[in-house]
Design an enzyme around this catalytic site. Structure first.
Site, PDB file in Angstrom:
ATOM      1  N   ASP A 174     -10.864   4.935  -5.612  1.00  0.00           N
ATOM      2  CA  ASP A 174     -11.618   5.186  -4.379  1.00  0.00           C
ATOM      3  C   ASP A 174     -12.406   6.465  -4.592  1.00  0.00           C
ATOM      4  O   ASP A 174     -11.840   7.557  -4.579  1.00  0.00           O
ATOM      5  CB  ASP A 174     -10.670   5.333  -3.187  1.00  0.00           C
ATOM      6  CG  ASP A 174     -11.418   5.363  -1.860  1.00  0.00           C
ATOM      7  OD1 ASP A 174     -12.576   5.823  -1.848  1.00  0.00           O
ATOM      8  OD2 ASP A 174     -10.859   4.930  -0.841  1.00  0.00           O
ATOM      9  N   ALA A 239      -9.086  -7.651   2.976  1.00  0.00           N
ATOM     10  CA  ALA A 239     -10.042  -6.706   3.545  1.00  0.00           C
ATOM     11  C   ALA A 239     -11.131  -7.450   4.305  1.00  0.00           C
ATOM     12  O   ALA A 239     -10.998  -7.713   5.504  1.00  0.00           O
ATOM     13  CB  ALA A 239     -10.631  -5.832   2.437  1.00  0.00           C
ATOM     14  N   ARG A 240     -12.213  -7.818   3.626  1.00  0.00           N
ATOM     15  CA  ARG A 240     -13.335  -8.491   4.253  1.00  0.00           C
ATOM     16  C   ARG A 240     -13.911  -9.537   3.306  1.00  0.00           C
ATOM     17  O   ARG A 240     -13.997  -9.338   2.097  1.00  0.00           O
ATOM     18  CB  ARG A 240     -14.448  -7.487   4.627  1.00  0.00           C
ATOM     19  CG  ARG A 240     -14.152  -6.660   5.874  1.00  0.00           C
ATOM     20  CD  ARG A 240     -14.200  -7.523   7.125  1.00  0.00           C
ATOM     21  NE  ARG A 240     -14.033  -6.773   8.350  1.00  0.00           N
ATOM     22  CZ  ARG A 240     -12.869  -6.540   8.934  1.00  0.00           C
ATOM     23  NH1 ARG A 240     -11.750  -6.951   8.369  1.00  0.00           N
ATOM     24  NH2 ARG A 240     -12.818  -5.883  10.093  1.00  0.00           N
ATOM     25  N   GLU A 269     -15.374 -17.725   7.830  1.00  0.00           N
ATOM     26  CA  GLU A 269     -14.120 -17.628   8.582  1.00  0.00           C
ATOM     27  C   GLU A 269     -14.252 -18.308   9.927  1.00  0.00           C
ATOM     28  O   GLU A 269     -15.279 -18.155  10.596  1.00  0.00           O
ATOM     29  CB  GLU A 269     -13.724 -16.157   8.756  1.00  0.00           C
ATOM     30  CG  GLU A 269     -13.363 -15.488   7.444  1.00  0.00           C
ATOM     31  CD  GLU A 269     -12.903 -14.040   7.620  1.00  0.00           C
ATOM     32  OE1 GLU A 269     -12.998 -13.509   8.748  1.00  0.00           O
ATOM     33  OE2 GLU A 269     -12.453 -13.433   6.641  1.00  0.00           O
ATOM     34  N   HIS A 291      -7.513 -14.706   8.017  1.00  0.00           N
ATOM     35  CA  HIS A 291      -7.744 -13.322   8.445  1.00  0.00           C
ATOM     36  C   HIS A 291      -6.717 -12.907   9.509  1.00  0.00           C
ATOM     37  O   HIS A 291      -7.075 -12.515  10.631  1.00  0.00           O
ATOM     38  CB  HIS A 291      -9.160 -13.125   8.971  1.00  0.00           C
ATOM     39  CG  HIS A 291      -9.678 -11.743   8.712  1.00  0.00           C
ATOM     40  ND1 HIS A 291     -10.977 -11.470   8.414  1.00  0.00           N
ATOM     41  CD2 HIS A 291      -9.044 -10.538   8.704  1.00  0.00           C
ATOM     42  CE1 HIS A 291     -11.147 -10.170   8.236  1.00  0.00           C
ATOM     43  NE2 HIS A 291      -9.981  -9.580   8.414  1.00  0.00           N
ATOM     44  N   ILE A 292      -5.452 -12.969   9.127  1.00  0.00           N
ATOM     45  CA  ILE A 292      -4.354 -12.708  10.061  1.00  0.00           C
ATOM     46  C   ILE A 292      -3.552 -11.462   9.686  1.00  0.00           C
ATOM     47  O   ILE A 292      -2.409 -11.321  10.081  1.00  0.00           O
ATOM     48  CB  ILE A 292      -3.406 -13.922  10.152  1.00  0.00           C
ATOM     49  CG1 ILE A 292      -2.860 -14.288   8.767  1.00  0.00           C
ATOM     50  CG2 ILE A 292      -4.122 -15.106  10.793  1.00  0.00           C
ATOM     51  CD1 ILE A 292      -1.685 -15.235   8.796  1.00  0.00           C
ATOM     52  N   GLY A 293      -4.178 -10.555   8.921  1.00  0.00           N
ATOM     53  CA  GLY A 293      -3.450  -9.363   8.484  1.00  0.00           C
ATOM     54  C   GLY A 293      -2.811  -8.591   9.623  1.00  0.00           C
ATOM     55  O   GLY A 293      -1.698  -8.083   9.500  1.00  0.00           O
TER      56      GLY A 293
END
Length: 325
Positions: A174, A239-240, A269, A291-293
């Site tokens: 990062d 993430a995305r 999605e 997308h159920i994080g």
């Protein structure tokens, strides 16, 4: 009544958050299904949304001068055109850090599911195939190296879980995170900070993405990055959608370069048979979730109530909340 600030909730919120809104004084509340985007842009003082509704540049440009703030449940705000909001002086607020634990939990679950081929074997059993245990071998994650791209709150939680559950080492990348963001949690024996993305990709057995979708991160994992990865690596995206080049991912899976992929974030999605049935969903080593994080009962209640409380503070001139733009 017309002088009260109007609050429009454009996406479904947890009942506990809606109850906070219903009890709130001094607002005019419009809830789904009555809350429509066009009407909200004309009349709202504040808009509450999740990831379902998108507010484009054109949407925000045509919003009335009444609109002062947009509050988003969760951390990602890529469904709101931030440049347009900034140009109009409309604050955009989110709830970062709160759902880190639940997203990290799903990340580890997907890693195990892919590595041990759980859904693949479950489907074989359900379809009536003969079970030959000697031919149903998975991949151990014990003492394997996890590469984390994005050293924010979620990445840190994933690292802690991996280190304790798998007794594995961590390599992180990062470029904007401070050194102390990770060295406070891990010693040099269990953690390495990569100076470049290729350094991480060459070293990691499992690669987990925890970055926002921006122009800089769009398709950051593509043909060249897959070629650099270890053979038999596992890729995780909680993430995305759009961070991974999905066509390149499918080629890497079909060629045997990748062992498998766990995907909670997709370009389309929710993922459907129509969008992925002949591509990623046809590969046995891909596990998808829609997308159920952050989709646990506890977390939806907490993040929903937090977004509501931020919005109520804003419309009543309380608190010191910081817009993301």
């Amino acid at each position: 009544m017309d002088q009260l600030p109007s609050v429009y909730v454009l996406d479904p919120y947890h009942p506990a958050a809606i109850e906070v809104l219903r009890r709130a004084r001094g607002i005019r509340l419009v809830l789904p299904p009555d809350a429509r985007k066009d009407e909200a842009l004309d009349r709202a003082t504040a808009i509450l949304l999740r990831s379902d509704t998108r507010l484009s540049a054109d949407d925000i440009k045509r919003a009335s001068a009444r609109l002062k703030c947009i509050c988003k449940q969760g951390v990602g705000v890529d469904n709101v055109d931030l440049a347009a909001a900034k140009a109009r002086g409309i604050g955009v607020y989110n709830t970062p850090g709160i759902n880190s634990e639940s997203v990290a939990e799903l990340t580890i679950a997907l890693a195990l599911c892919v590595a041990r081929r759980i859904t693949e074997f479950d489907q074989k059993i359900r379809s009536g195939e003969k079970v030959v245990r000697s031919q149903m071998l998975g991949k151990s994650l014990f003492r394997k190296t996890l590469g984390i791209i994005g050293m924010g709150a979620i990445g840190r939680e994933v690292a802690k879980k991996w280190s304790s559950a798998m007794n594995g080492t961590i390599i992180g990348f990062d470029p904007v995170a401070t050194e102390s963001a990770w060295t406070d949690l891990f010693d040099e024996a269990t953690f390495t900070r990569a100076t470049t993305l290729p350094d991480l990709l060459r070293s990691a057995d499992v690669i987990s993405l925890h970055v926002p979708l921006t122009e800089q991160t769009r398709n950051m994992i593509s043909e060249q990055e897959f070629a650099i990865m270890k053979d038999d690596a596992v890729l995780l995206n909680c993430a995305r959608g759009g961070i991974v080049d999905e066509a390149a991912l499918l080629r890497a899976l079909n060629s045997g370069k990748l062992y498998g992929a766990g995907l909670d974030a997709m370009l389309h999605e929710p993922p459907t048979l129509q969008s992925y049935g002949e591509t990623l969903l046809s590969h046995p080593r891909v596990v998808m979730t829609p997308h159920i994080g952050a989709s646990t009962e506890d977390m939806q209640s907490l993040t929903g109530r937090t977004a509501v409380e931020i919005m109520l503070d804003l419309v009543h001139g309380r608190g010191n909340h910081k817009s993301v733009v």
